[in-house]
Scaffold this motif. Structure first.
Motif, PDB file in Angstrom:
ATOM      1  N   ALA A 105       0.852  -1.178   0.000  1.00 42.93           N
ATOM      2  CA  ALA A 105       0.000   0.000   0.000  1.00 42.93           C
ATOM      3  C   ALA A 105       0.888   1.228   0.000  1.00 42.93           C
ATOM      4  CB  ALA A 105      -0.881  -0.011   1.237  1.00 42.93           C
ATOM      5  N   ALA A 106       0.281   2.380  -0.254  1.00 45.81           N
ATOM      6  CA  ALA A 106       1.066   3.605  -0.374  1.00 45.81           C
ATOM      7  C   ALA A 106       1.860   3.903   0.882  1.00 45.81           C
ATOM      8  CB  ALA A 106       0.146   4.768  -0.710  1.00 45.81           C
ATOM      9  N   THR A 107       1.337   3.505   2.033  1.00 43.92           N
ATOM     10  CA  THR A 107       2.019   3.827   3.292  1.00 43.92           C
ATOM     11  C   THR A 107       2.930   2.710   3.748  1.00 43.92           C
ATOM     12  OG1 THR A 107       0.143   2.922   4.437  1.00 43.92           O
ATOM     13  CG2 THR A 107       0.159   5.311   4.104  1.00 43.92           C
ATOM     14  N   ASP A 108       3.080   1.715   2.933  1.00 43.66           N
ATOM     15  CA  ASP A 108       3.786   0.515   3.362  1.00 43.66           C
ATOM     16  C   ASP A 108       5.105   0.365   2.607  1.00 43.66           C
ATOM     17  OD1 ASP A 108       4.260  -1.800   4.656  1.00 43.66           O
ATOM     18  OD2 ASP A 108       3.077  -3.053   3.297  1.00 43.66           O
ATOM     19  N   GLU A 109       5.834   1.453   2.506  1.00 47.83           N
ATOM     20  CA  GLU A 109       7.069   1.407   1.742  1.00 47.83           C
ATOM     21  C   GLU A 109       8.122   0.622   2.499  1.00 47.83           C
ATOM     22  OE1 GLU A 109      10.095   4.618  -0.209  1.00 47.83           O
ATOM     23  OE2 GLU A 109       7.993   5.064  -0.052  1.00 47.83           O
ATOM     24  N   PRO A 110       8.778  -0.322   1.856  1.00 54.20           N
ATOM     25  CA  PRO A 110       9.787  -1.124   2.541  1.00 54.20           C
ATOM     26  C   PRO A 110      10.920  -0.272   3.099  1.00 54.20           C
ATOM     27  CG  PRO A 110       9.261  -2.051   0.400  1.00 54.20           C
ATOM     28  CD  PRO A 110       8.611  -0.728   0.480  1.00 54.20           C
ATOM     29  N   ALA A 111      11.485  -0.767   4.172  1.00 54.03           N
ATOM     30  CA  ALA A 111      12.535   0.004   4.834  1.00 54.03           C
ATOM     31  C   ALA A 111      13.793   0.096   3.996  1.00 54.03           C
ATOM     32  CB  ALA A 111      12.859  -0.648   6.173  1.00 54.03           C
ATOM     33  N   ASN A 112      13.964  -0.793   3.057  1.00 60.07           N
ATOM     34  CA  ASN A 112      15.202  -0.797   2.295  1.00 60.07           C
ATOM     35  C   ASN A 112      15.075  -0.035   0.980  1.00 60.07           C
ATOM     36  OD1 ASN A 112      13.557  -2.492   0.968  1.00 60.07           O
ATOM     37  ND2 ASN A 112      15.056  -4.134   0.687  1.00 60.07           N
ATOM     38  N   SER A 113      14.211   0.996   0.933  1.00 62.03           N
ATOM     39  CA  SER A 113      14.068   1.758  -0.298  1.00 62.03           C
ATOM     40  C   SER A 113      15.384   2.432  -0.638  1.00 62.03           C
ATOM     41  CB  SER A 113      12.964   2.804  -0.162  1.00 62.03           C
ATOM     42  OG  SER A 113      13.455   3.884   0.561  1.00 62.03           O
ATOM     43  N   VAL A 114      15.553   2.733  -1.903  1.00 63.79           N
ATOM     44  CA  VAL A 114      16.799   3.347  -2.360  1.00 63.79           C
ATOM     45  C   VAL A 114      17.038   4.666  -1.658  1.00 63.79           C
ATOM     46  CG1 VAL A 114      17.930   4.319  -4.374  1.00 63.79           C
ATOM     47  CG2 VAL A 114      16.662   2.205  -4.571  1.00 63.79           C
ATOM     48  N   GLU A 115      15.938   5.402  -1.435  1.00 66.68           N
ATOM     49  CA  GLU A 115      16.065   6.708  -0.805  1.00 66.68           C
ATOM     50  C   GLU A 115      16.675   6.580   0.588  1.00 66.68           C
ATOM     51  OE1 GLU A 115      12.375   8.766  -0.213  1.00 66.68           O
ATOM     52  OE2 GLU A 115      13.246  10.523  -1.164  1.00 66.68           O
ATOM     53  N   ASN A 116      16.249   5.553   1.317  1.00 72.33           N
ATOM     54  CA  ASN A 116      16.703   5.375   2.692  1.00 72.33           C
ATOM     55  C   ASN A 116      18.184   5.046   2.803  1.00 72.33           C
ATOM     56  OD1 ASN A 116      14.166   5.869   3.537  1.00 72.33           O
ATOM     57  ND2 ASN A 116      13.586   3.725   3.802  1.00 72.33           N
ATOM     58  N   VAL A 117      18.777   4.624   1.761  1.00 67.99           N
ATOM     59  CA  VAL A 117      20.184   4.242   1.854  1.00 67.99           C
ATOM     60  C   VAL A 117      21.081   5.223   1.105  1.00 67.99           C
ATOM     61  CG1 VAL A 117      19.723   1.800   2.137  1.00 67.99           C
ATOM     62  CG2 VAL A 117      19.975   2.748  -0.138  1.00 67.99           C
ATOM     63  N   SER A 118      20.537   6.414   0.870  1.00 64.58           N
ATOM     64  CA  SER A 118      21.339   7.383   0.125  1.00 64.58           C
ATOM     65  C   SER A 118      22.645   7.695   0.860  1.00 64.58           C
ATOM     66  CB  SER A 118      20.546   8.658  -0.118  1.00 64.58           C
ATOM     67  OG  SER A 118      20.148   9.185   1.129  1.00 64.58           O
TER      68      SER A 118
ATOM     69  N   MET B 106       9.500   4.169  -6.112  1.00 61.62           N
ATOM     70  CA  MET B 106      10.679   3.511  -5.545  1.00 61.62           C
ATOM     71  C   MET B 106      11.416   2.706  -6.625  1.00 61.62           C
ATOM     72  SD  MET B 106      10.836   0.872  -2.357  1.00 61.62           S
ATOM     73  CE  MET B 106      10.276  -0.530  -3.301  1.00 61.62           C
ATOM     74  N   ASP B 107      10.650   1.999  -7.445  1.00 56.13           N
ATOM     75  CA  ASP B 107      11.273   1.200  -8.506  1.00 56.13           C
ATOM     76  C   ASP B 107      11.948   2.098  -9.544  1.00 56.13           C
ATOM     77  OD1 ASP B 107      10.314  -0.978  -7.207  1.00 56.13           O
ATOM     78  OD2 ASP B 107       8.746  -1.457  -8.646  1.00 56.13           O
ATOM     79  N   LEU B 108      11.312   3.243  -9.838  1.00 55.70           N
ATOM     80  CA  LEU B 108      11.915   4.165 -10.808  1.00 55.70           C
ATOM     81  C   LEU B 108      13.228   4.718 -10.264  1.00 55.70           C
ATOM     82  CD1 LEU B 108       8.716   6.065 -12.039  1.00 55.70           C
ATOM     83  CD2 LEU B 108      10.118   4.448 -13.332  1.00 55.70           C
ATOM     84  N   LYS B 109      13.243   4.978  -8.947  1.00 60.57           N
ATOM     85  CA  LYS B 109      14.494   5.457  -8.335  1.00 60.57           C
ATOM     86  C   LYS B 109      15.572   4.388  -8.419  1.00 60.57           C
ATOM     87  CE  LYS B 109      12.590   8.690  -4.984  1.00 60.57           C
ATOM     88  NZ  LYS B 109      12.103   8.762  -3.598  1.00 60.57           N
ATOM     89  N   THR B 110      15.146   3.142  -8.226  1.00 58.31           N
ATOM     90  CA  THR B 110      16.119   2.042  -8.309  1.00 58.31           C
ATOM     91  C   THR B 110      16.729   1.990  -9.697  1.00 58.31           C
ATOM     92  OG1 THR B 110      14.868   0.748  -6.709  1.00 58.31           O
ATOM     93  CG2 THR B 110      16.421  -0.455  -8.077  1.00 58.31           C
TER      94      THR B 110
ATOM     95  N   ALA C  36      22.260  -0.284  -6.082  1.00 58.83           N
ATOM     96  CA  ALA C  36      20.822  -0.148  -6.324  1.00 58.83           C
ATOM     97  C   ALA C  36      20.218  -1.488  -6.743  1.00 58.83           C
ATOM     98  CB  ALA C  36      20.566   0.901  -7.402  1.00 58.83           C
ATOM     99  N   LEU C  37      20.967  -2.228  -7.541  1.00 61.92           N
ATOM    100  CA  LEU C  37      20.464  -3.538  -7.973  1.00 61.92           C
ATOM    101  C   LEU C  37      20.338  -4.490  -6.782  1.00 61.92           C
ATOM    102  CD1 LEU C  37      22.414  -4.199 -11.291  1.00 61.92           C
ATOM    103  CD2 LEU C  37      20.277  -2.994 -10.942  1.00 61.92           C
ATOM    104  N   ARG C  38      21.361  -4.454  -5.931  1.00 62.25           N
ATOM    105  CA  ARG C  38      21.336  -5.346  -4.775  1.00 62.25           C
ATOM    106  C   ARG C  38      20.152  -5.031  -3.858  1.00 62.25           C
ATOM    107  NH1 ARG C  38      27.357  -6.976  -4.006  1.00 62.25           N
ATOM    108  NH2 ARG C  38      28.052  -6.430  -6.089  1.00 62.25           N
ATOM    109  N   LEU C  39      19.866  -3.746  -3.722  1.00 61.13           N
ATOM    110  CA  LEU C  39      18.782  -3.340  -2.832  1.00 61.13           C
ATOM    111  C   LEU C  39      17.408  -3.719  -3.390  1.00 61.13           C
ATOM    112  CD1 LEU C  39      20.141   0.162  -1.808  1.00 61.13           C
ATOM    113  CD2 LEU C  39      19.986  -1.865  -0.372  1.00 61.13           C
ATOM    114  N   SER C  40      17.366  -3.988  -4.674  1.00 62.65           N
ATOM    115  CA  SER C  40      16.067  -4.293  -5.288  1.00 62.65           C
ATOM    116  C   SER C  40      15.719  -5.780  -5.218  1.00 62.65           C
ATOM    117  CB  SER C  40      16.070  -3.848  -6.749  1.00 62.65           C
ATOM    118  OG  SER C  40      16.966  -4.648  -7.492  1.00 62.65           O
TER     119      SER C  40
END
Lengths: 222, 186
Positions: free
Chosen positions: B7-20, B79-83, B96-100
């Motif tokens: 869901a929109a509020t259920d973004e995984p903790a390992n998003s690309v943004e979070n590991v910038s 999130m996928d587009l950022k990846t 980025a690939l590993r995080l996906s």
């Protein structure tokens, strides 16, 4: 390559062909590169039939008289000492040009007559080359039980797995990826694997290493 | 059949943004470059009509699965587009690939098709996606089996089959042994 071109729905192969024509430099058909895909005469014959002669759609009714004729012809090919060239051409001419329902009927005849599935008879045949056997078995299993076929494909890719062998991870990865898109089928394959091997596919994949293991586990778990 | 995603509020903790931060910390690392040897498979037929299937095939391995309706949430799409963006233009594409690995396998074939399509719209004037993605994968120092399966995950059923066919063809011509080995065994 056998996974991609043999035992496929006619519509899927047609779509693959269209996409290939749009993307290839020469805009040629898929059949135009078949000669460059393999040096095996048996595979060349199989891929040519698969890409040139469209199988009848699944909705086409089975013609019982053609089934009987095909059963007789396959029986003849398996019992006489045909020249190898002639054998694979004639066998593929039946197995790769009929729809799945038709092949299932042929298999049923053999099961009633010989007491076992046609693919098992072909697999044991010493008069047929290894490659021809592989193509024929794949085509028949695709028609009669896709789950059973895919369990066998995974087992083959894992074959030799153990402390001294890495199996064939390239093939395993491709197969797991291609299967995972079809969720219900993929779950059935995993169930089938558990029934045959008495262990979970997920646990087997966990024994792999590094990033490959992580990806395989994610594809199997999700 | 498409499945529900986050869901929109259920973004995984390992998003690309979070590991910038991690990306920045590692940005001085480099990956040795070598030319891509793969054949070109491009996902440019955005407006190509779906195949004229005799019926909507529910069977496994049907390419119609890429035309199924999707319910990918906006946050997952972003999130996928950022990846993808990090994978192609980031200083450490491999990261980025590993995080996906945990997120892409959750996507259906039609969801991945949507992500590729949106990425293409955003980057119309830039280098086309799949050849660039191929180059990124080619230079990563990860096992070939991982690259193959991951490539399939991103390309989806149809383009992956096409990619395999074109690469077997290229490999036969260049005597490259890796894919040929796969062919012999399959």
């Amino acid at each position: 390559m056998i996974d991609i071109l043999i035992g496929r729905n006619a519509d899927d192969l047609h779509y693959l062909d269209i996409k290939f024509q749009r993307q290839s430099e020469s805009h040629g058909r898929l059949s135009s590169i078949v000669g460059g895909l393999t040096s095996s005469p048996e595979l060349l014959a199989a891929f040519t039939i698969a890409t040139v002669h469209v199988r009848p759609p699944a909705s086409q009714p089975v013609d019982p008289s053609l089934v009987v004729a095909d059963v007789q012809e396959i029986g003849r090919l398996l019992s006489v000492n045909c020249p190898l060239q002639s054998l694979h051409d004639e066998l593929f001419d039946i197995l790769l040009r009929r729809n799945d329902h038709h092949l299932a009927q042929i298999n049923l005849y053999f099961r009633m007559k010989e007491g076992k599935d046609l693919y098992k008879i072909i697999r044991k045949s010493s008069t047929i080359s290894k490659v021809t056997r592989k193509v024929a078995v794949h085509a028949i299993r695709s028609a009669i039980d896709l789950v059973d076929r895919d369990v066998a494909l995974l087992r083959l890719a894992l074959e030799g797995d153990g402390p001294m062998s890495r199996g064939n991870n390239d093939v395993l990865g491709v197969r797991v990826c291609r299967m995972h898109w079809y969720r219900q089928h993929w779950l059935r394959v995993q169930e089938g694997f558990r029934a045959v091997m008495n262990k979970n596919l997920l646990d087997v994949l966990k024994s792999k290493g590094g990033l490959f293991r992580d990806l395989m586990v994610a594809l199997t778990r999700n | 059949m498409p499945k529900n995603t986050h869901a929109a509020t259920d973004e995984p903790a390992n998003s690309v943004e979070n590991v910038s931060g991690l990306v920045k910390a590692l940005e001085k690392l480099s990956i040795p470059a070598k030319p891509s040897t793969g054949a070109v498979v491009e996902d440019t037929e955005e407006n190509a009509p779906p195949p004229m299937y005799e019926f909507e095939s529910p069977l496994p391995y049907s390419y119609t699965v890429e035309h199924s309706p999707t319910n990918l949430s906006q946050s997952c799409l972003e999130m996928d587009l950022k990846t993808f963006k990090h994978a192609l233009t980031g200083s450490i594409p491999g990261l980025a690939l590993r995080l996906s690995i945990d997120t892409f396998p959750q996507r259906t074939a039609s969801e991945m098709a949507l992500v590729r399509s949106e990425f293409r719209k955003m980057n119309e004037t830039k280098k086309t996606f799949i050849p660039a993605f191929d180059e990124v994968l080619d230079v990563l120092t990860v096992p070939s089996a991982f690259k193959l399966a991951y490539r399939g995950l991103v390309l989806g059923p149809l383009l992956f089959d096409l990619w395999i066919l074109q690469n077997v063809f290229s490999s036969q011509r260049s005597n490259n042994s890796r894919i040929l080995r796969a062919e012999r065994i399959s």
